[in-house]
Design a protein around this motif. Structure first.
Motif, PDB file in Angstrom:
ATOM      1  N   MET A   8     -24.067 -44.258 -19.383  1.00  0.00           N
ATOM      2  CA  MET A   8     -25.282 -44.051 -18.603  1.00  0.00           C
ATOM      3  C   MET A   8     -24.933 -43.487 -17.232  1.00  0.00           C
ATOM      4  SD  MET A   8     -27.740 -44.940 -20.541  1.00  0.00           S
ATOM      5  CE  MET A   8     -29.096 -45.138 -19.440  1.00  0.00           C
ATOM      6  N   PRO A   9     -25.734 -42.550 -16.714  1.00  0.00           N
ATOM      7  CA  PRO A   9     -25.479 -42.041 -15.371  1.00  0.00           C
ATOM      8  C   PRO A   9     -25.681 -43.147 -14.331  1.00  0.00           C
ATOM      9  CG  PRO A   9     -27.441 -41.028 -16.321  1.00  0.00           C
ATOM     10  CD  PRO A   9     -26.850 -41.909 -17.360  1.00  0.00           C
ATOM     11  N   GLN A  10     -24.807 -43.204 -13.363  1.00  0.00           N
ATOM     12  CA  GLN A  10     -24.871 -44.219 -12.323  1.00  0.00           C
ATOM     13  C   GLN A  10     -25.501 -43.625 -11.061  1.00  0.00           C
ATOM     14  OE1 GLN A  10     -23.846 -47.448 -12.793  1.00  0.00           O
ATOM     15  NE2 GLN A  10     -23.643 -46.796 -14.917  1.00  0.00           N
ATOM     16  N   PHE A  11     -26.347 -44.392 -10.411  1.00  0.00           N
ATOM     17  CA  PHE A  11     -26.975 -43.953  -9.181  1.00  0.00           C
ATOM     18  C   PHE A  11     -26.406 -44.778  -8.030  1.00  0.00           C
ATOM     19  CE2 PHE A  11     -29.991 -42.831 -12.478  1.00  0.00           C
ATOM     20  CZ  PHE A  11     -30.183 -41.493 -12.180  1.00  0.00           C
ATOM     21  N   SER A  12     -26.273 -44.151  -6.898  1.00  0.00           N
ATOM     22  CA  SER A  12     -25.640 -44.796  -5.761  1.00  0.00           C
ATOM     23  C   SER A  12     -26.641 -44.972  -4.627  1.00  0.00           C
ATOM     24  CB  SER A  12     -24.465 -43.939  -5.286  1.00  0.00           C
ATOM     25  OG  SER A  12     -24.952 -42.689  -4.832  1.00  0.00           O
ATOM     26  N   LEU A  13     -26.150 -45.532  -3.541  1.00  0.00           N
ATOM     27  CA  LEU A  13     -26.971 -45.674  -2.345  1.00  0.00           C
ATOM     28  C   LEU A  13     -27.337 -44.299  -1.791  1.00  0.00           C
ATOM     29  CD1 LEU A  13     -28.259 -47.575  -0.345  1.00  0.00           C
ATOM     30  CD2 LEU A  13     -26.101 -47.656   0.893  1.00  0.00           C
TER      31      LEU A  13
END
Length: 174
Positions: A8-13
């Motif tokens: 899954m694509p990870q999202f960051s701050l």
């Protein structure tokens, strides 16, 4: 960590900050410039955030998907700007650019379901949602499948986009 969770694509701050900043610009542009500018900025935000926030392999697939889906509409709007003398047609071509890929499916679904024509805001929002879904599905197909499936998916999307852009330009010019 499971195998599916790693894919899954990870999202960051950073992605969250980009989303909040883009939302602020979107709301400011809505009040200052109207619906057309707000939809254009929303399209740019929706297209830019996944490119900035995902892994390199997803970035390439998503960028190719965006170029494949929106390329014919950008070409149509540029052609209209350069070679059409009617200022109304130029403005209309650039106004429908953000939601261009989704206009045909939304209009076909509306006609098939025999629904009344909604307001422009609802119509453009639905078409923008469908356009985003088409870009995401194409990116997934490009990312997950074999090379011949990637080429076939991109070619089918480019063919659809070309015919839809020509049809929309014909409707604008009519």
């Amino acid at each position: 960590m499971t195998k599916d969770a790693r894919r899954m694509p990870q999202f960051s701050l950073r992605a969250l900050l980009l989303l909040v900043s883009a939302s602020a610009v979107l709301l400011a542009s809505w009040r200052a410039f109207g619906l057309t500018a707000a939809i254009s900025i929303l399209m740019a935000v929706l297209l830019a955030i996944p490119i900035a926030a995902t892994k390199p392999s997803w970035k390439r697939a998503y960028l190719l998907s965006c170029l494949t889906m929106y390329g014919p509409f950008i070409a149509m709007a540029t052609y209209t700007l350069l070679h059409v003398s009617c200022s109304h047609c130029k403005a209309a071509a650039w106004m429908v650019l953000p939601c261009g890929p989704g206009l045909v499916p939304v209009e076909l679904a509306r006609g098939w379901l025999d629904l009344p024509r909604p307001s422009d805001t609802v119509w453009f929002a639905a078409a923008l949602f469908v356009s985003g879904a088409m870009v995401i599905v194409l990116a997934w197909l490009i990312r997950r499948r074999r090379w011949w499936w990637r080429a076939l998916s991109a070619a089918a999307a480019m063919t659809y986009g070309t015919f839809a852009a020509i049809g929309i330009l014909a409707a604008i010019r009519a």
